[in-house]
Scaffold this active site. Structure first.
Site, PDB file in Angstrom:
ATOM      1  N   LEU A  39       1.006  -1.257  -0.017  1.00  7.53           N
ATOM      2  CA  LEU A  39       0.005  -0.063  -0.096  1.00  7.53           C
ATOM      3  C   LEU A  39       0.986   1.149  -0.017  1.00  7.53           C
ATOM      4  O   LEU A  39       1.721   1.295   0.620  1.00  7.53           O
ATOM      5  CB  LEU A  39      -0.903  -0.178   1.097  1.00  7.53           C
ATOM      6  CG  LEU A  39      -2.441   0.539   1.120  1.00  7.53           C
ATOM      7  CD1 LEU A  39      -3.187  -0.043   0.053  1.00  7.53           C
ATOM      8  CD2 LEU A  39      -2.945   0.409   2.641  1.00  7.53           C
ATOM      9  N   PRO A  76       1.115   4.180   1.134  1.00 13.17           N
ATOM     10  CA  PRO A  76       1.603   5.288   2.645  1.00 13.17           C
ATOM     11  C   PRO A  76       2.252   4.023   3.377  1.00 13.17           C
ATOM     12  O   PRO A  76       3.141   4.568   4.282  1.00 13.17           O
ATOM     13  CB  PRO A  76       0.263   5.539   3.150  1.00 13.17           C
ATOM     14  CG  PRO A  76      -0.857   4.559   2.420  1.00 13.17           C
ATOM     15  CD  PRO A  76      -0.280   3.784   1.229  1.00 13.17           C
ATOM     16  N   SER A  77       2.564   2.982   3.397  1.00 13.16           N
ATOM     17  CA  SER A  77       2.951   2.017   4.305  1.00 13.16           C
ATOM     18  C   SER A  77       4.482   2.285   4.410  1.00 13.16           C
ATOM     19  O   SER A  77       5.155   1.837   3.257  1.00 13.16           O
ATOM     20  CB  SER A  77       2.734   0.640   3.822  1.00 13.16           C
ATOM     21  OG  SER A  77       3.572  -0.446   4.323  1.00 13.16           O
ATOM     22  N   PRO A  78       5.094   2.590   5.468  1.00 14.30           N
ATOM     23  CA  PRO A  78       6.501   2.721   5.400  1.00 14.30           C
ATOM     24  C   PRO A  78       7.723   1.751   5.095  1.00 14.30           C
ATOM     25  O   PRO A  78       8.413   1.818   4.255  1.00 14.30           O
ATOM     26  CB  PRO A  78       6.894   3.301   6.829  1.00 14.30           C
ATOM     27  CG  PRO A  78       5.526   3.823   7.347  1.00 14.30           C
ATOM     28  CD  PRO A  78       4.536   2.709   6.747  1.00 14.30           C
ATOM     29  N   ARG A  86       7.552   1.375   1.254  1.00 12.75           N
ATOM     30  CA  ARG A  86       8.365   2.213   0.748  1.00 12.75           C
ATOM     31  C   ARG A  86       9.798   1.897   0.728  1.00 12.75           C
ATOM     32  O   ARG A  86      10.396   2.040  -0.063  1.00 12.75           O
ATOM     33  CB  ARG A  86       7.970   3.537   1.378  1.00 12.75           C
ATOM     34  CG  ARG A  86       6.662   4.114   1.216  1.00 12.75           C
ATOM     35  CD  ARG A  86       6.082   4.985   2.078  1.00 12.75           C
ATOM     36  NE  ARG A  86       6.963   5.882   2.815  1.00 12.75           N
ATOM     37  CZ  ARG A  86       6.470   6.459   3.872  1.00 12.75           C
ATOM     38  NH1 ARG A  86       5.078   6.391   4.563  1.00 12.75           N
ATOM     39  NH2 ARG A  86       7.100   7.225   4.586  1.00 12.75           N
TER      40      ARG A  86
END
Lengths: 216, 241
Positions: free
Chosen positions: B34, B36-38, B41
């Site tokens: 997803l 926004p998931s750190p 990323r």
């Protein structure tokens, strides 16, 4: 070439290092850290570990902390080719995933549940206990049809996780109700080299500490 | 250089590498993620740095897409990111990072093979998951996902961890030495979030300088569109006072 280990016997992460060294037939100079009197907060200790935790390994002057980084280092350096931490990327990745599951989920939730009780006098938190049970259920699932946590061979992931899970015996957590976990626990106890000396002894110290605190 | 030219060079390089017999994934690696998931990323930026093609599979955890029978069969821990490399399934972002370099790194600079250097990276990764990211979550998860308020005690614990990181950075260019490693890529996502949330960490001078340095180093690997954009998405979840 001295390999020093700053440790306390009761600490599960310290026992993981002892188990790994024993499995590699590696001699460590054991250095007891007097946490009670703040030895870990003194400048000499902060120099080797600014986070002032145990265990800290100092290999010929080179310091390493975080138990799971220490145990993988020991195999990389002194156990090349050992099944304890296989070099093939996929096999290694599975061990790494179990180690991160240990620090980030299993052992963390145990600490979150139990340490406030013994070190902070807090009451037992039902929600936190439920999270530990959830983590044990996951461990049980990982062990489905597997002799060890990361496959057919004993690895540092087993050693790290057994050091933590054995500590559960000092608490009210009944991890043996998970059939695969129970079976795995008995297996590791009997196959990890020097288990009595490397883990059981320190575990007894941990249990003794917990009992003396809780009895007050 | 024009983006389409860059892409063509990239595709040609990968074809050349495969022709030479050097290790590359036989097909794009699937990443359940997803934006926004750190931890997602971190994996995406690392894949870029390694020139690895990812097939991104959007997994909306807000709608339980990680708890379908198929997902649970693949990953009983139902987390993101989860990677599928031609049938080899792996989760835990930091295990994915080490795997990608071990399996496909043309050099070992992102995860040195030398045991001492590697131990330093591993210690930073463990500090990240076990201390830094944990304390960041202890402060922000209640605010982001449960509408709760700012907890001063949790903020203090996060600051303590930032202080430790600051010490670890003393005399260092990057967190684990003179060059960028996966430890930087794993840790930077926390700071992208803190920046987007308006958490002031400027008092930790080494950290602040390292953050700017690492942002620049990650620019060619999608820092803006992957990490910064993801952090800003997450910031929009924060309860507006």
């Amino acid at each position: 070439m001295p390999v020093d280990l700053y440790y306390v016997p009761g600490s599960a992460p310290c026992r993981a290092v002892l188990l790994t060294a024993r499995a590699l037939n590696l001699n460590l100079n054991l250095k007891l850290v007097d946490l009670h009197h703040g030895e870990h907060l003194k400048p000499e200790y902060l120099k080797i570990n600014p986070q002032h935790t145990v265990p800290t390994l100092v290999d010929d002057g080179y310091p390493i902390y975080e138990s799971r980084a220490i145990i993988t280092y020991l195999v990389n350096k002194y156990g090349k080719g050992s099944a304890l931490y296989p070099e093939e990327p996929k096999a290694r990745a599975l061990v790494d995933q179990r180690l991160y599951f240990d620090i980030g989920t299993l052992y963390q939730r145990f600490g979150d549940y139990f340490y406030p009780q013994i070190f902070g006098g807090a009451p037992a938190d039902k929600d936190k206990l439920a999270k530990v049970e959830d983590a044990l259920q996951l461990l049980d699932t990982f062990l489905d049809g597997q002799k060890y946590v990361a496959g057919p061979n004993l690895t540092v992931a087993d050693l790290s996780i057994v050091a933590g899970v054995s500590s559960f015996e000092a608490s009210d957590i009944d991890f043996k109700k998970y059939a695969n976990v129970k079976r795995w626990y008995e297996t590791v106890k009997s196959t990890a080299p020097g288990y009595q000396e490397a883990n059981e002894k320190g575990l007894d110290a941990f249990k003794g500490l917990v009992n003396s605190i809780l009895k007050k | 250089m024009d983006k389409s030219v860059v892409h063509k060079i990239h595709v040609a390089n990968n074809a050349a590498a495969r022709a030479k017999g050097s290790r590359m994934p036989t097909q794009p690696i699937k990443l359940y993620y997803l934006p926004p998931s750190p931890p997602c990323r971190s994996v995406m930026m690392t894949a870029r740095a390694l020139d690895i093609d990812l097939e991104l599979v959007l997994t909306n955890i807000m709608q339980g897409e990680h708890k379908t029978p198929e997902y649970l069969k693949m990953n009983p821990q139902h987390t993101i990111p989860t990677m599928d490399d031609s049938g080899f399934i792996l989760w835990e972002s930091r295990a994915i990072l080490t795997y990608l370099v071990n399996a496909y790194g043309r050099t070992d600079s992102l995860y040195p093979k030398n045991p001492r250097q590697r131990a330093l990276v591993d210690q930073r990764l463990n500090f990240d998951l076990g201390t830094l990211y944990k304390r960041y979550m202890d402060l922000y998860a209640p605010m982001l996902f449960h509408g709760q308020g700012y907890n001063d005690e949790a903020a203090e614990k996060l600051n303590e961890a930032l202080g430790w990181l600051n010490s670890m950075l003393e005399g260092r260019v990057f967190v684990a030495g003179d060059t960028l490693t996966i430890a930087d890529i794993s840790i930077v996502v926390v700071f992208s979030n803190l920046e987007a949330f308006g958490f002031d960490f400027s008092a930790h001078e080494n950290v602040a300088k390292w953050f700017e340095r690492t942002k620049k180093s990650l620019e060619p690997y999608g820092y803006e569109e992957i990490d910064q954009a993801g952090a800003r998405m997450l910031a929009s979840f924060l309860k507006k006072e």
